[in-house]
Design a protein around this motif. Structure first.
Motif, short mmCIF file in Angstrom:
data_model
loop_
_atom_site.label_atom_id
_atom_site.label_comp_id
_atom_site.label_asym_id
_atom_site.label_seq_id
_atom_site.Cartn_x
_atom_site.Cartn_y
_atom_site.Cartn_z
N ALA A 34 0.83 -1.20 0.00
CA ALA A 34 0.00 0.00 0.00
C ALA A 34 0.87 1.25 0.00
CB ALA A 34 -0.93 -0.01 1.21
N PHE A 35 1.92 1.24 0.80
CA PHE A 35 2.83 2.38 0.86
C PHE A 35 3.56 2.56 -0.46
CE2 PHE A 35 6.63 4.39 3.27
CZ PHE A 35 6.13 5.66 3.03
N ALA A 36 4.01 1.45 -1.04
CA ALA A 36 4.70 1.53 -2.33
C ALA A 36 3.78 2.13 -3.40
CB ALA A 36 5.17 0.14 -2.76
N ALA A 37 2.49 1.78 -3.35
CA ALA A 37 1.53 2.33 -4.31
C ALA A 37 1.42 3.84 -4.16
CB ALA A 37 0.17 1.67 -4.13
N VAL A 38 1.38 4.31 -2.92
CA VAL A 38 1.33 5.75 -2.65
C VAL A 38 2.58 6.44 -3.19
CG1 VAL A 38 1.45 7.48 -0.80
CG2 VAL A 38 -0.18 5.58 -0.64
N LEU A 39 3.71 5.74 -3.11
CA LEU A 39 4.98 6.30 -3.57
C LEU A 39 5.18 6.17 -5.08
CD1 LEU A 39 7.29 4.86 -0.75
CD2 LEU A 39 6.41 7.19 -0.93
N GLY A 40 4.24 5.53 -5.77
CA GLY A 40 4.37 5.33 -7.21
C GLY A 40 5.13 4.08 -7.57
N ASN A 41 5.13 3.11 -6.67
CA ASN A 41 5.82 1.83 -6.87
C ASN A 41 7.27 2.02 -7.33
OD1 ASN A 41 3.81 -0.15 -6.16
ND2 ASN A 41 2.67 0.54 -7.95
N PRO A 42 8.06 2.67 -6.48
CA PRO A 42 9.46 2.94 -6.86
C PRO A 42 10.28 1.68 -7.08
CG PRO A 42 9.11 3.33 -4.52
CD PRO A 42 7.76 3.14 -5.13
N GLN A 43 9.88 0.56 -6.43
CA GLN A 43 10.65 -0.68 -6.55
C GLN A 43 10.65 -1.23 -7.97
OE1 GLN A 43 7.68 -0.42 -5.25
NE2 GLN A 43 6.42 -2.16 -5.88
N THR A 44 9.77 -0.74 -8.82
CA THR A 44 9.72 -1.18 -10.22
C THR A 44 10.57 -0.29 -11.12
OG1 THR A 44 7.79 0.19 -10.77
CG2 THR A 44 7.36 -2.00 -9.86
N GLN A 45 11.19 0.73 -10.55
CA GLN A 45 11.90 1.74 -11.35
C GLN A 45 13.42 1.57 -11.33
OE1 GLN A 45 10.34 5.68 -10.29
NE2 GLN A 45 8.40 4.71 -9.74
N PHE A 46 13.90 0.51 -10.71
CA PHE A 46 15.34 0.22 -10.73
C PHE A 46 15.53 -1.29 -10.66
CE2 PHE A 46 14.05 1.16 -6.35
CZ PHE A 46 14.45 0.02 -5.68
N LYS A 47 16.66 -1.76 -11.17
CA LYS A 47 17.00 -3.17 -11.08
C LYS A 47 17.58 -3.46 -9.70
CE LYS A 47 17.80 -3.65 -16.04
NZ LYS A 47 16.57 -4.44 -16.26
N SER A 48 17.54 -4.72 -9.29
CA SER A 48 17.95 -5.02 -7.93
C SER A 48 18.52 -6.43 -7.78
CB SER A 48 16.75 -4.86 -6.97
OG SER A 48 15.72 -5.77 -7.31
N LEU A 49 19.20 -6.63 -6.67
CA LEU A 49 19.61 -7.94 -6.18
C LEU A 49 19.00 -8.09 -4.80
CD1 LEU A 49 23.44 -7.84 -7.06
CD2 LEU A 49 21.61 -8.91 -8.38
N HIS A 50 18.58 -9.31 -4.43
CA HIS A 50 17.92 -9.53 -3.15
C HIS A 50 18.72 -10.55 -2.35
CE1 HIS A 50 13.67 -9.74 -1.12
NE2 HIS A 50 14.53 -8.97 -0.46
N ILE A 51 19.10 -10.18 -1.11
CA ILE A 51 20.01 -11.00 -0.32
C ILE A 51 19.35 -11.38 1.00
CG2 ILE A 51 22.37 -11.26 0.48
CD1 ILE A 51 22.12 -10.22 -2.43
N ALA A 52 19.22 -12.69 1.26
CA ALA A 52 18.67 -13.18 2.52
C ALA A 52 19.67 -14.14 3.16
CB ALA A 52 17.33 -13.89 2.29
N GLY A 53 19.41 -14.50 4.42
CA GLY A 53 20.28 -15.44 5.11
C GLY A 53 20.36 -15.09 6.59
N THR A 54 20.82 -16.03 7.39
CA THR A 54 20.96 -15.78 8.82
C THR A 54 22.25 -15.01 9.09
OG1 THR A 54 19.86 -17.89 9.25
CG2 THR A 54 20.98 -16.84 11.10
N ASN A 55 23.35 -15.45 8.51
CA ASN A 55 24.64 -14.78 8.64
C ASN A 55 25.21 -14.53 7.26
OD1 ASN A 55 24.94 -15.03 11.65
ND2 ASN A 55 24.90 -17.21 11.13
N GLY A 56 25.97 -13.46 7.13
CA GLY A 56 26.68 -13.20 5.88
C GLY A 56 25.95 -12.33 4.88
N LYS A 57 24.67 -12.02 5.13
CA LYS A 57 23.95 -11.26 4.10
C LYS A 57 24.42 -9.81 4.03
CE LYS A 57 19.71 -10.44 6.88
NZ LYS A 57 20.10 -11.18 8.11
#
Length: 404
Positions: A34-57
């Motif tokens: 909902a917040f992203a929609a208010v902001l104009g969905n900025p996450q769609t306006q740049f390329k990204s890498l997504h990093i998860a994990g317990t340690n090392g991320k």
């Protein structure tokens, strides 16, 4: 509101996992969408890498950002938590988001944030995504805050996903087995999007493989990579992180990203200079040697204590503190009994009472005294240590935050 008043409002009005624990976790993505929609969905306006994990991320995210910077790209970096200043969480090419942007962003959206009761982490993710979009970054490296499946960052569609070490942490939220924790981390895997697994156990690999197969995501296990590349980030555990980073970079290059071997070498060797990452086997002083490390869960502390055993010193002094929900009985088993301990409570509501910590540690055969603060504990350790001694500071990210 000025910058400090804005931060005070963000920290005090809205729940924050780092301060209050489980009550701050909202296991949905509705609010951030909902917040992203208010902001104009900025996450769609740049390329990204997504990093998860317990340690090392955090280390892996910073390595990737550093290499991409060396390759000439404008790189956003979102990490958490911060150690000294909130703005450490949001950087472009190593430079923190300006105070003015933080103040203006919160002022502009304060009504929505209050009305929707967004969490601290949700509003921070929105701020980061809006900043990266406004500044037109070429790519942003986005570190997961907690888990993955329901993490607020999990509204992006990355070029590559990376999952680092899986260990026991936040078990009250993510599950009490490695397989359950891996399932939550695997929630960042996207359909038809490559995913790299930098470390795995017999219990976790099938979880990642099943998820990847289900949504047709190409999967790479980076443990088969052999390399002699080094990084300026200290700690033996970085060798495993490097393999995951290299696997991600190989996929990016296959996708057409212009990254040379020199970019990779220089990026790995200049992570601190390029991203200003703190708290990874960081040296705070010499004679005596003073080292701090943000490793705070079972897996992270195992790595840190293994490295501690490899050091040369006359006497070992350890300044340590934890948060309440940590299984202190278990993690203290990895700490050396021959050290002198300086127990302290990190200065946050979740901080474990120093009397409780000292009592548990004494039962484990760890001897030392309790101090009113982390600062007082470190001062006492400095006073007691000779030039050839070694002082380690850690146990919690929040302990390290008070000394860096």
């Amino acid at each position: 509101m000025n910058y400090q008043e804005t931060l005070q409002w963000m920290f005090s009005r809205l729940p924050m996992f780092q301060q209050k624990g489980r009550e701050a976790l909202n296991a949905k993505l509705d609010n951030i969408r909902a917040f992203a929609a208010v902001l104009g969905n900025p996450q769609t306006q740049f390329k990204s890498l997504h990093i998860a994990g317990t340690n090392g991320k955090g280390s892996s995210s910073s390595m990737l950002a550093s290499v991409l910077q060396e390759a000439g790209y404008k790189v956003g970096l979102y990490t958490s938590p911060h150690l000294r200043d909130f703005r450490e969480r949001v950087k472009i090419d190593g430079k923190e988001v300006p105070e003015a942007f933080v103040v203006d962003f919160i002022a502009k959206h304060k009504g929505f944030l209050e009305q929707q009761a967004l969490s601290f982490f949700e509003m921070t993710v929105g701020l980061a995504f809006a900043y990266f979009a406004e500044e037109q970054v070429d790519i942003a490296v986005i570190e997961v805050g907690l888990g993955g499946r329901f993490d607020s960052t999990n509204i992006i569609t990355p070029e590559v996903s990376l999952i680092t070490n899986i260990s026991f942490d936040h078990t009250d939220i993510l599950g009490d087995t490695l397989a359950k924790i891996a399932y939550e981390k695997a929630g960042i895997i996207k359909p038809h999007t490559p995913v790299v697994i930098s470390e795995y156990e017999a219990e976790t690999a099938p979880v990642f493989e099943a998820k990847a197969k289900e949504i047709e995501a190409p999967i790479t296990f980076a443990n088969t990579i052999t390399t002699d590349l080094k990084t300026d980030l200290q700690g033996n555990y970085q060798a495993k992180n490097i393999k995951g980073v290299l696997a991600v970079l190989q996929i990016l290059m296959a996708q057409g990203w212009k990254i040379s071997n020199t970019n990779i070498e220089e990026g790995l060797l200049h992570v601190v200079r390029n991203t200003h990452l703190l708290g990874r086997w960081q040296c705070l002083g010499e004679r005596p040697t003073i080292i701090c490390d943000t490793g705070h869960n079972e897996g992270g502390l195992q790595y840190v204590m293994t490295q501690l055993k490899e050091q040369t010193y006359q006497k070992l002094h350890i300044v340590v503190g934890f948060v309440k929900e940590k299984d202190v009985n278990k993690v203290l088993e990895y700490f050396p009994k021959e050290a002198t301990y300086y127990f302290a409570r990190p200065n946050i509501p979740r901080g474990l009472a120093v009397e409780t910590l000292q009592e548990i540690a004494t039962r484990k055969g760890l001897q030392g005294k309790a101090y009113a603060s982390v600062g007082e504990a470190l001062t006492a350790a400095r006073s007691a240590a000779s030039a050839d001694d070694f002082i380690f500071v850690g146990g919690s990210t929040f302990v390290v935050a008070e000394v860096v």
